[in-house]
Motif scaffolding. Structure first.
Motif, short mmCIF file in Angstrom:
data_model
loop_
_atom_site.label_atom_id
_atom_site.label_comp_id
_atom_site.label_asym_id
_atom_site.label_seq_id
_atom_site.Cartn_x
_atom_site.Cartn_y
_atom_site.Cartn_z
N MET A 47 -70.87 91.37 56.87
CA MET A 47 -71.05 91.58 58.30
C MET A 47 -69.74 92.12 58.86
SD MET A 47 -73.41 88.37 59.57
CE MET A 47 -73.77 89.25 61.09
N PRO A 48 -69.48 93.42 58.68
CA PRO A 48 -68.19 94.00 59.06
C PRO A 48 -67.95 94.16 60.55
CG PRO A 48 -69.67 95.70 58.25
CD PRO A 48 -70.37 94.39 58.01
N LEU A 49 -68.95 93.88 61.37
CA LEU A 49 -68.80 94.02 62.82
C LEU A 49 -67.65 93.16 63.34
CD1 LEU A 49 -70.20 95.34 65.30
CD2 LEU A 49 -71.50 93.23 65.54
N LEU A 50 -66.85 93.73 64.23
CA LEU A 50 -65.73 93.00 64.83
C LEU A 50 -66.22 92.16 66.01
CD1 LEU A 50 -63.03 95.83 64.99
CD2 LEU A 50 -63.45 94.22 63.13
N ASN A 51 -65.51 91.07 66.28
CA ASN A 51 -65.74 90.25 67.48
C ASN A 51 -67.17 89.72 67.59
OD1 ASN A 51 -63.02 90.81 68.42
ND2 ASN A 51 -63.77 92.82 69.04
N ILE A 52 -67.70 89.22 66.51
CA ILE A 52 -69.02 88.58 66.56
C ILE A 52 -68.86 87.28 67.33
CG2 ILE A 52 -70.84 87.46 65.21
CD1 ILE A 52 -70.37 89.52 63.03
N ASP A 53 -69.43 87.22 68.53
CA ASP A 53 -69.21 86.04 69.37
C ASP A 53 -70.32 85.01 69.20
OD1 ASP A 53 -71.36 86.72 71.09
OD2 ASP A 53 -70.05 87.91 72.38
N THR A 54 -70.12 83.85 69.80
CA THR A 54 -71.06 82.75 69.61
C THR A 54 -72.41 83.03 70.25
OG1 THR A 54 -70.04 81.62 71.50
CG2 THR A 54 -69.30 80.96 69.30
N ASP A 55 -72.45 83.89 71.26
CA ASP A 55 -73.74 84.24 71.87
C ASP A 55 -74.54 85.15 70.94
OD1 ASP A 55 -75.45 83.92 74.25
OD2 ASP A 55 -75.26 86.09 74.40
N MET A 56 -73.85 85.91 70.11
CA MET A 56 -74.54 86.71 69.10
C MET A 56 -75.02 85.81 67.97
SD MET A 56 -71.81 89.86 69.06
CE MET A 56 -72.55 90.83 67.77
N ILE A 57 -74.21 84.80 67.64
CA ILE A 57 -74.58 83.88 66.57
C ILE A 57 -75.81 83.07 66.96
CG2 ILE A 57 -73.81 81.88 65.20
CD1 ILE A 57 -70.94 83.02 65.49
N ILE A 58 -75.80 82.51 68.16
CA ILE A 58 -76.97 81.77 68.67
C ILE A 58 -77.04 81.98 70.18
CG2 ILE A 58 -75.69 79.57 68.80
CD1 ILE A 58 -79.42 79.90 67.91
N PRO A 59 -77.96 82.82 70.65
CA PRO A 59 -78.04 83.15 72.08
C PRO A 59 -78.25 81.92 72.97
CG PRO A 59 -79.32 84.71 70.79
CD PRO A 59 -78.90 83.62 69.85
N LYS A 60 -77.79 82.04 74.20
CA LYS A 60 -77.74 80.91 75.13
C LYS A 60 -79.10 80.26 75.39
CE LYS A 60 -77.69 84.08 79.12
NZ LYS A 60 -77.68 85.29 78.30
N ASN A 61 -80.19 81.02 75.26
CA ASN A 61 -81.51 80.43 75.53
C ASN A 61 -81.96 79.43 74.49
OD1 ASN A 61 -81.46 83.19 74.43
ND2 ASN A 61 -83.63 82.86 74.01
N PHE A 62 -81.20 79.28 73.41
CA PHE A 62 -81.53 78.31 72.37
C PHE A 62 -80.62 77.08 72.42
CE2 PHE A 62 -82.78 82.49 70.61
CZ PHE A 62 -84.16 82.27 70.55
N LEU A 63 -79.87 76.93 73.51
CA LEU A 63 -78.89 75.84 73.59
C LEU A 63 -79.44 74.58 74.24
CD1 LEU A 63 -75.65 77.79 74.63
CD2 LEU A 63 -76.65 77.46 72.36
N HIS A 105 -73.41 74.78 68.88
CA HIS A 105 -74.68 75.24 68.30
C HIS A 105 -74.46 76.39 67.32
CE1 HIS A 105 -75.94 73.03 71.86
NE2 HIS A 105 -77.19 73.06 71.45
N ALA A 106 -73.36 77.12 67.46
CA ALA A 106 -73.10 78.25 66.57
C ALA A 106 -72.95 77.80 65.11
CB ALA A 106 -71.89 79.04 67.04
N PRO A 107 -72.06 76.86 64.80
CA PRO A 107 -72.03 76.38 63.41
C PRO A 107 -73.30 75.64 63.02
CG PRO A 107 -70.43 75.18 64.76
CD PRO A 107 -70.91 76.34 65.57
N TRP A 108 -73.95 74.96 63.97
CA TRP A 108 -75.23 74.31 63.64
C TRP A 108 -76.23 75.32 63.14
CZ3 TRP A 108 -76.35 70.80 68.55
CH2 TRP A 108 -75.37 69.79 68.62
N ALA A 109 -76.32 76.47 63.82
CA ALA A 109 -77.28 77.51 63.44
C ALA A 109 -76.93 78.11 62.08
CB ALA A 109 -77.33 78.60 64.50
#
Length: 201
Positions: A14-30, A85-89
């Protein structure tokens, strides 16, 4: 939490830079406070079309990487909000290790608390491992926490640094609750002593 000692698994690039936590697990799943069940929504907006169908080009939707346990990522992985939730996901999907040149501090620490090993390595090493990861199901890396090495498919072993306390916790499967329970005997002794010396407390 599960111990992390030695892991041999498929690495997804996953070479994309700046993968943020909202990309990892979007806010609607929190809304949930459960640590399970979030894996299906990992990278949700990158994995699925609006109709719920899979985006075939996304790496974790490709057959070779559906059972990836390691991610080789671009710089500054896990930036953005501090959501645990990001590491949980990631963990619920099956990811136990993320390798990058850098991580956001809060995400980095949350990984250790949830049984995921985040590894910081120099750019040239990450670039080499990224190239290995692009080889699909043959891209099996071995991460040895005790020896602090990542071994590539060709046998090249790359050393990495890790905080001694965090290493101890991962090797022994100790989260914050586990660390407290290690002191259970001392806590019980203190409470018993306090009950005798201050029975009104």
């Amino acid at each position: 939490m599960d111990k992390f000692t030695k892991l041999t698994g498929i690495a997804a690039p996953m070479p994309l830079l700046n993968i943020d936590t909202d990309m990892i697990i979007p806010k609607n799943f929190l809304k949930t406070i459960k640590r399970s069940g979030l894996g299906v929504n990992l990278f949700d907006e990158m994995r699925y079309n609006l109709d719920g169908s899979e985006i075939e080009s996304f790496v974790l939707n490709q057959p070779a990487y559906r059972k990836a346990e390691i991610i080789v990522a671009g710089d500054n992985f896990g930036c953005g909000s501090s959501r645990e939730h990001a590491p949980w996901a990631l963990l619920d999907f099956g990811i136990r290790c993320v390798i990058s040149t850098s991580f956001a501090d809060i995400f980095f620490n949350n990984c250790f608390k949830n049984g995921i090993l985040p590894i910081v390595m120099p750019k040239d090493v990450v670039d080499a491992l990224m190239k290995d990861a692009e080889n699909g199901a043959n891209a099996r890396l071995t991460v040895d926490l005790e020896e602090q090495t990542v071994t590539a498919p060709d046998g090249t072993a790359y050393p990495f640094e890790v905080d001694a306390f965090k290493k101890h916790c991962l090797l022994n499967g100790l989260d914050d609750i586990g660390l407290t329970l290690e002191k259970a005997a001392s806590i019980d002794a203190y409470e018993a002593k306090l009950a005798q010396s201050q029975p009104w407390a």
